[in-house]
Design a protein around this motif. Structure first.
Motif, short mmCIF file in Angstrom:
data_model
loop_
_atom_site.label_atom_id
_atom_site.label_comp_id
_atom_site.label_asym_id
_atom_site.label_seq_id
_atom_site.Cartn_x
_atom_site.Cartn_y
_atom_site.Cartn_z
N ARG A 28 -9.48 -25.41 11.59
CA ARG A 28 -10.49 -25.42 12.53
C ARG A 28 -9.70 -25.73 14.06
NH1 ARG A 28 -13.37 -28.32 8.08
NH2 ARG A 28 -15.20 -27.01 7.69
N ARG A 29 -8.35 -26.39 13.99
CA ARG A 29 -7.74 -26.43 15.35
C ARG A 29 -7.80 -25.42 16.20
NH1 ARG A 29 -2.33 -29.31 12.72
NH2 ARG A 29 -3.23 -30.78 11.67
N HIS A 30 -7.39 -24.09 15.41
CA HIS A 30 -7.33 -22.92 15.89
C HIS A 30 -8.57 -22.04 16.26
CE1 HIS A 30 -5.91 -19.22 17.49
NE2 HIS A 30 -6.35 -18.47 16.66
N ALA A 322 -1.83 -28.50 6.66
CA ALA A 322 -2.73 -28.39 7.73
C ALA A 322 -2.00 -27.46 9.02
CB ALA A 322 -3.22 -29.57 8.40
N ASP A 323 -0.65 -27.87 9.18
CA ASP A 323 -0.24 -27.17 10.30
C ASP A 323 -0.03 -25.61 9.95
OD1 ASP A 323 0.24 -29.58 11.66
OD2 ASP A 323 2.25 -30.10 10.89
N LEU A 324 0.66 -25.52 8.60
CA LEU A 324 0.68 -24.26 8.35
C LEU A 324 -0.57 -23.24 8.41
CD1 LEU A 324 2.32 -21.98 7.27
CD2 LEU A 324 1.84 -22.68 4.88
N GLN A 331 -3.09 -15.88 13.23
CA GLN A 331 -2.77 -14.70 12.99
C GLN A 331 -3.85 -13.56 12.24
OE1 GLN A 331 1.18 -13.84 10.91
NE2 GLN A 331 1.79 -16.06 11.39
N TRP A 332 -4.92 -14.62 11.62
CA TRP A 332 -5.88 -13.80 10.88
C TRP A 332 -7.39 -14.10 11.31
CZ3 TRP A 332 -5.43 -10.37 7.16
CH2 TRP A 332 -4.15 -10.19 6.47
N SER A 333 -7.57 -15.23 12.45
CA SER A 333 -8.77 -15.50 12.49
C SER A 333 -9.52 -14.19 13.26
CB SER A 333 -9.30 -16.82 13.30
OG SER A 333 -10.30 -16.99 13.66
#
Length: 337
Positions: A28-30, A322-324, A331-333
């Protein structure tokens, strides 16, 4: 994007539910607008009962049983619609043995508590015993000593296909992971071979699960089913996969055992059936791209590699996972199948 987060537990550091929550927090951060569906999973090993309780409801029963070292341990089992779901690791799990005691316990750890756990569920018409994560290689001797005459239908849930004896058997394949020295492995192999009650089922796939506990249950008439497949059905994994664009799974170590019918394989297979990409987030990755692709995994990401070392990842398991997940989301969203 619609994303399914369906991890197993991460060894002794994160439960499956905690791992799914950490993945969701990082993702959710990204990509705060993505729709995330958390489906913590398990095979027959640690987390089996908790994952099924989260999905099915039912009643959790707490009891005290004999642990692998002979000391009392707390264990919880699930009752749902007349079926008892038990997790053998709660009674004989390797996580219950301090590392410094494992060379000794590799030969002495007992499955007595598993028999006591089955006895506690004696009023159920079916008892499903999840196998995996054990400290024991006693051929289920402790279970056989304590188990009252079972009236329930027994089901052994495991994704280990190893026989009881030989180079791929319980002692030689899994003994070293439990702390057994080469000499101890030889003694364990000889002890298992001398158990005449297990001889008729020694070659049955799954007999070597949980240090021969699988063989003991099979000899008692238990039916063997895939733990990952059972959980896949009970938690509605297929329905969840029908409504997403990407499947994300994970576990503590993505290694050769992951390729042999474990939970990651079940998620990847379900995704492949629908033409969906599947990626793995793991504490460490020991499988190459070719092997990953063979089971339907597009990419596998290591927490240890991402943060620089296994020590750093273990210092903050949820935070580093979570960082990973945030990195993988970058890369995927934006992709669509």
């Amino acid at each position: 994007m619609r994303v399914l987060l369906a991890p197993d537990c991460f060894g002794g550091t994160l439960t499956a539910g905690e791992a799914a929550a950490a993945m969701a927090a990082g993702w959710r951060r990204h990509a705060p607008d993505d729709t995330l569906l958390e489906r913590p999973l398990a095979d027959g090993g640690p987390g089996f009962a908790a994952v099924l309780h989260a999905a099915l409801g039912g009643t959790l029963h707490e009891t005290t049983v004999t642990g692998p070292l002979g000391e009392p341990v707390r264990a919880v089992w699930l009752e749902h619609e007349g079926t008892g779901y038990l997790e053998s690791a709660q009674a004989c799990g390797l996580h219950l043995v301090p590392p410094e005691r494992r060379p000794e316990s590799a030969e002495t750890a007992t499955t007595r508590g598993v028999g006591e756990l089955i006895n506690a569920a004696r009023n159920c018409h079916t008892v499903v015993i999840g196998l995996g994560g054990s400290a024991t290689t006693d051929g289920g001797e402790g279970l056989r000593e304590t188990l009252e005459t079972p009236t329930a239908t027994l089901v052994a849930a495991s994704d280990v296909e190893n026989p009881l004896l030989g180079p791929h058997g319980a002692a030689r394949t899994f003994g070293p992971q439990k702390g057994a020295s080469p000499a101890a492995v030889d003694r364990l192999e000889a002890r298992l071979a001398a158990m005449t009650a297990l001889a008729p089922v020694a070659e049955v796939p799954g007999a070597g699960a949980a240090g021969g506990l699988g063989a003991a249950l099979i000899a008692l008439g238990a039916r063997v089913v895939s733990g990952a497949g059972l959980v896949r059905d009970l938690v509605g994994l297929d329905a969840a996969l029908d409504g997403v664009d990407l499947a994300v799974t994970g576990e503590g170590s993505f290694d050769w055992q992951s390729l042999r019918g474990k939970l990651v394989t079940a998620v990847a297979a379900g995704a492949a059936e629908r033409g969906l990409p599947c990626v793995v987030l793991a504490g460490r990755v020991e499988v190459g791209r070719r092997e990953s692709a063979a089971i339907g995994v597009q990419d596998a990401y290591s927490v240890a590699d991402h943060v620089g070392s296994a020590e750093k990842s273990l210092a903050d398991p949820a935070g580093t996972l979570a960082d990973l997940a945030e990195h993988v989301a970058r890369q995927w969203s934006h992709r669509r199948p």
